[in-house]
Design a protein around this motif. Structure first.
Motif, mmCIF file in Angstrom:
data_model
loop_
_atom_site.group_PDB
_atom_site.id
_atom_site.type_symbol
_atom_site.label_atom_id
_atom_site.label_comp_id
_atom_site.label_asym_id
_atom_site.label_seq_id
_atom_site.Cartn_x
_atom_site.Cartn_y
_atom_site.Cartn_z
ATOM 1 N N MET A 516 0.846 -1.192 0.000
ATOM 2 C CA MET A 516 0.000 0.000 0.000
ATOM 3 C C MET A 516 0.878 1.237 0.000
ATOM 4 O O MET A 516 2.056 1.162 0.365
ATOM 5 N N PRO A 517 0.317 2.380 -0.407
ATOM 6 C CA PRO A 517 1.125 3.602 -0.336
ATOM 7 C C PRO A 517 1.626 3.892 1.074
ATOM 8 O O PRO A 517 2.702 4.476 1.246
ATOM 9 N N PHE A 518 0.847 3.484 2.091
ATOM 10 C CA PHE A 518 1.229 3.698 3.485
ATOM 11 C C PHE A 518 0.228 2.968 4.369
ATOM 12 O O PHE A 518 -0.897 2.666 3.951
ATOM 13 N N ASP A 519 0.667 2.697 5.590
ATOM 14 C CA ASP A 519 -0.224 2.124 6.602
ATOM 15 C C ASP A 519 -0.992 3.284 7.253
ATOM 16 O O ASP A 519 -0.372 4.219 7.776
ATOM 17 N N PRO A 520 -2.327 3.263 7.207
ATOM 18 C CA PRO A 520 -3.090 4.373 7.805
ATOM 19 C C PRO A 520 -2.719 4.653 9.256
ATOM 20 O O PRO A 520 -2.756 5.806 9.683
ATOM 21 N N ASP A 521 -2.336 3.620 10.010
ATOM 22 C CA ASP A 521 -1.956 3.836 11.412
ATOM 23 C C ASP A 521 -0.674 4.648 11.523
ATOM 24 O O ASP A 521 -0.517 5.459 12.445
ATOM 25 N N LYS A 522 0.250 4.455 10.583
ATOM 26 C CA LYS A 522 1.497 5.226 10.621
ATOM 27 C C LYS A 522 1.267 6.676 10.199
ATOM 28 O O LYS A 522 1.903 7.592 10.732
ATOM 29 N N VAL A 523 0.362 6.866 9.250
ATOM 30 C CA VAL A 523 0.003 8.240 8.876
ATOM 31 C C VAL A 523 -0.637 8.937 10.071
ATOM 32 O O VAL A 523 -0.349 10.105 10.364
ATOM 33 N N LYS A 524 -1.508 8.221 10.767
ATOM 34 C CA LYS A 524 -2.188 8.797 11.940
ATOM 35 C C LYS A 524 -1.180 9.223 13.004
ATOM 36 O O LYS A 524 -1.387 10.211 13.722
ATOM 37 N N GLU A 525 -0.078 8.497 13.068
ATOM 38 C CA GLU A 525 0.948 8.797 14.068
ATOM 39 C C GLU A 525 1.672 10.113 13.783
ATOM 40 O O GLU A 525 2.084 10.809 14.710
ATOM 41 N N TRP A 526 1.804 10.475 12.488
ATOM 42 C CA TRP A 526 2.656 11.611 12.144
ATOM 43 C C TRP A 526 1.939 12.816 11.525
ATOM 44 O O TRP A 526 2.405 13.943 11.651
ATOM 45 N N LEU A 527 0.851 12.580 10.809
ATOM 46 C CA LEU A 527 0.191 13.685 10.121
ATOM 47 C C LEU A 527 -0.723 14.456 11.064
ATOM 48 O O LEU A 527 -1.287 13.861 11.993
#
Length: 818
Positions: A516-527
């Motif tokens: 995937m382009p990114f794991d949604p949980d990791k985006v949630k951690e930083w964005l």
């Protein structure tokens, strides 16, 4: 005593940082997060320029400062590596763009590392690498599945030099944004993204971005161009009452319409002129307009040129026959491609009507005065006249009333129009992300299944500058339909490179995810990104597109935010001799030449000290020399007092000198902290550090050594984000084993800032005659009493009458005499 040698210490510490993985992103979730991001560069063959150095240095100071203040920081970097320059270079050199681009990416990474920028290189992304563009294709398919990617035939902006299509945003004053060639129009089947579906949300989101520059938000608002008004439907009797709809922001002037104007490209025009006397004249005019840019056609000073089609439209409310014209100033891409002419109340229509002797009918009359003999259009407020049942209404009330009436009669009604057009993403070139679409004679448009991604760029292409290279690769073009298995062909257009930069900041959070382009949980951690730094030239292009992508991904449940960047810092340009640095002007200064001669820390210090980050910076060789001298001064300061740190004495601030230096130290910590954290005023922060260094040099030899050691150590800690190499070396020279960049940021004690005594000026009739030290908290009467007892003042006042004594606390006393 050792001398300062940046050519020795900078490579040394860069190697140490790399070996220790010093800048790898901290995963300690007990710390607050901070996402610091600079816009990634295009890897041109010229390497970094001073504008890049400014952006990266600003970002690095912020990232290092936040780490020292206890944040876990994400500070990544990559390359925006697809694009036309690489393809042009390939044509000129006879090589594949991949070779040229990868070589340049390597060079730029090396130059960024030489600047000492604290990037987490383990998260590096290159948009031209298959592991990245595979996921760009994945996202395109997501847009397609959600009905946001579509294909249509359209008149598009065409650059004959670049041999490719341009989005509206890439046409600047009628010219190609890359090569300055005049842009023409061309009919092509193209892929679009429905950014217009998000127009209102893109506007609304700007109101939730208080840390964005107002100039950038205004540019985006203007580009989206929301305007409220009404659609009005006219009919054309001679075309079997075919409808033509106009958009107007002034439905109150509907009864003043005396003609309609269609864009030359309007599909009804060929029908209207067929068989008419001037058919060939208008046909030639239409062909000329296809080659003229929108900017040229709609410029305020451009001559308005039109032709009567010989046809008439029926007014929806009066039934009157209204002549239909075709003119250069009406664009097919704005509104409906048709406008109603109200010459009495629109300046452009007035001039057009006067030129072609068309009727001018007044329908709004001001409260005072008259509009019977117009010498110019009346655009003010007033009451409606000559407007049927609406006569007598205030025109502001009439706007809504007439729009509602049109809606009730099925003749139009209230609507909203936008300047924004859907994003044209097709490009007729090789070096871009292939669009993952297959065309099958039986199945039609077929998206490539996600499990078949990436659609790789082929090697067997011809770069001759005459056509899209992808069309020359039979192995690429010819494929089979994933649905029916029959022979099919691939889409040979690639995507606009602004697609690649519309989501890269999400990829950094999960740079090695293959599925995937990114794991949604990791985006949630930083964005969202806490601080985004880059040029204002991307205010519309990149930033608007990134916001659009973010909102789509938010709707798809993949990201937790619908605005990607909390704060935006648009840095000013680097100028030399008053002009932007460019090869054509012969005023380019190479960053690496400065690094070779003075070191990266000097380059960083100058670029930060010369101007606030949002202002243009004038290059100064003397300023570079000054920054180098200052770093040498700091180096000598530590070298001269190296023995202090072998057996560090405890500070004793009982003496006046120690108190003053201690107070200066705490005041400097407060100033630098606030300037960096609250305002990004790096220039004044550095100035404060310079003052502390001056205070250390002025400190008496016999004054307390422990206080001196504290002050010197504070200078090194405060300077660390600005000049990372020299401070790392000096920190080690002071006997520390761990990195200066792993230390906590210095804090200040408010009590230490309190000044017990102050020196004030004593004036007589406004002229300074003496100075005196008084208790800092003394009241006015106490200060006056102390001043009047001074021997020199008593002597000067002999024989004079004191009229008034003005006391300005902590600053001065002015004695007014005859």
């Amino acid at each position: 005593m050792r001398t300062y040698q940046p050519s020795e210490i900078e490579p040394k510490w860069q190697a140490v940082w790399q070996e220790r993985r010093m800048h790898r992103t901290d995963e300690d979730r007990d710390k607050p997060k901070f996402y610091a991001l600079e816009q990634f560069p295009y890897p041109s063959g010229e390497g970094l320029h001073m504008g890049h150095v400014r952006v990266y240095t600003i970002g690095d100071v912020i990232a290092r400062f936040k780490r020292m203040n206890g944040y876990r920081v994400l500070h990544p970097m990559g390359a925006d590596a697809f694009g036309l320059p690489a393809e042009n270079a390939a044509i000129q050199r006879g090589v594949n763009p991949r070779e040229w681009t990868l070589k340049n990416m390597k060079r730029i990474r090396e130059e960024q590392a030489r600047l000492g920028v604290s990037y987490d290189w383990e998260r590096y992304v290159g948009t031209c690498l298959p592991d990245y563009y595979k996921l760009t294709q994945w996202l395109f398919l997501l847009f397609y599945e959600r009905g946001l990617a579509y294909r249509k035939k359209a008149a598009v902006n065409w650059c004959p030099t670049c041999n490719t299509v341009l989005a509206n945003e890439q046409v600047e004053d009628g010219l190609c944004w890359r090569c300055d060639t005049e842009v023409t129009k061309k009919e092509l089947e193209q892929w679009f993204l429905r950014i217009t579906d998000y127009a209102d949300r893109l506007l609304e989101g700007l109101d939730r971005l208080p840390k964005w520059p107002e100039k950038v938000k205004a540019m985006q608002r203007n580009w989206i161009g929301r305007s409220e008004g009404a659609h009005v439907t006219f009919t054309i009797p001679e075309l079997d009452h075919e409808k033509v709809t106009v958009f107007t922001t002034r439905p109150d002037t509907l009864f003043g319409v005396t003609y309609l104007v269609l864009a030359p490209e309007h599909p009804l025009v060929p029908k209207l002129i067929r068989g008419k006397e001037n058919e060939s004249v208008i046909a030639d005019f239409i062909e000329r307009m296809r080659k003229e840019s929108e900017i040229t056609r709609t410029a305020a000073d451009a001559e308005k040129v039109g032709y009567f089609t010989g046809a008439f439209a029926q007014h929806p409310l009066t039934g009157e026959n209204v002549p239909i014209w075709v003119a250069n100033y009406v664009l097919m891409d704005y509104g409906t491609g048709a406008v109603m002419g109200v010459p009495a109340h629109d300046e452009r229509d007035f001039l057009f009507a006067r030129k072609y002797d068309l009727p001018i009918r007044v329908v709004i009359r001001p409260e005072e005065g008259d509009t019977d003999e117009l010498t110019e259009a009346y655009t003010g407020e007033g009451k409606l006249v000559n407007s049927g049942d609406f006569s007598g209404l205030n025109n502001r009330e009439a706007i809504k009333a007439i729009a509602r009436h049109l809606e009730e009669k099925g003749l139009g009604g209230p609507t909203v129009n936008y300047r924004l057009r859907d994003w044209l993403i097709s490009r007729q070139r090789y070096w871009g992300c292939p669009i993952p679409i297959i065309y099958c004679d039986d199945c039609g448009i077929v998206p490539v299944p996600k499990e078949h991604l990436p659609v790789l760029l082929p090697e067997d292409v011809v770069f001759d500058g005459k056509r899209n290279p992808l069309t020359t690769s039979e192995s690429f073009v010819n494929t089979e339909c994933p649905r029916c298995g029959k022979s099919a062909r691939r889409e040979t257009d690639t995507m606009d490179t602004f697609i690649d930069s519309s989501w890269y900041f999400f990829r950094y959070t999960d740079a090695h995810n293959e599925d995937m382009p990114f794991d949604p949980d990791k985006v949630k951690e930083w964005l969202p990104v806490d601080e985004y730094i880059g040029g204002i030239e991307h205010a519309v292009l990149h930033l608007l597109y990134s916001r659009f992508f973010t909102k789509v991904l938010y709707d798809a449940g993949l990201v937790p935010v619908d605005e990607p960047f909390t704060s935006l810092l648009t840095q000013g340009m680097v100028l030399k001799d008053g002009a932007k640095m460019s090869k054509s002007k012969g005023n380019v200064v190479s960053p690496m030449d400065i690094v070779e001669k003075y070191g990266a820390d000097t380059a960083r210090m100058f670029i930060l000290f010369a101007a606030p980050p949002d202002r243009d910076l004038e290059w100064s060789d003397a300023g570079v020399e000054g920054s180098y001298r200052f770093l040498n001064r700091v180096w000598r300061m530590v070298e001269q007092h190296a023995s202090l740190f072998e057996q560090r004495p405890a500070p004793d601030t009982t003496s006046k000198e120690a108190q003053e230096l201690n107070r200066l130290r705490h005041r400097t910590v407060k100033k630098v902290t606030e300037d960096v954290n609250d305002r990004y005023h790096f220039n004044t922060a550095i100035s404060a550090i310079m003052e502390l260094v001056n205070g250390i040099y002025a400190y008496p030899e016999d004054a307390d050594r422990g206080t001196l050691a504290d002050a010197i150590e504070t200078v090194v800690l405060l300077l660390a984000p600005f000049a990372p190499h020299i401070t790392e070396e000096l920190w080690q020279r002071m006997g520390h084993q761990d990195s200066v960049h792993a230390q906590s940021w210095p804090t200040f004690d408010p009590a230490a800032l309190v000044q017990n005594e102050v020196e004030i000026a004593v004036q007589i009739n406004g002229k300074v005659r003496d100075k005196v030290v008084v208790p800092a908290e003394a009241d006015k009467s106490e200060v006056e009493a102390l001043v009047m007892k001074l021997d020199r003042i008593q002597t000067l006042l002999e024989g004079k009458t004191v009229r008034k004594v003005i006391v300005v606390p902590r600053k001065l006393v002015n004695i007014v005499v005859n």
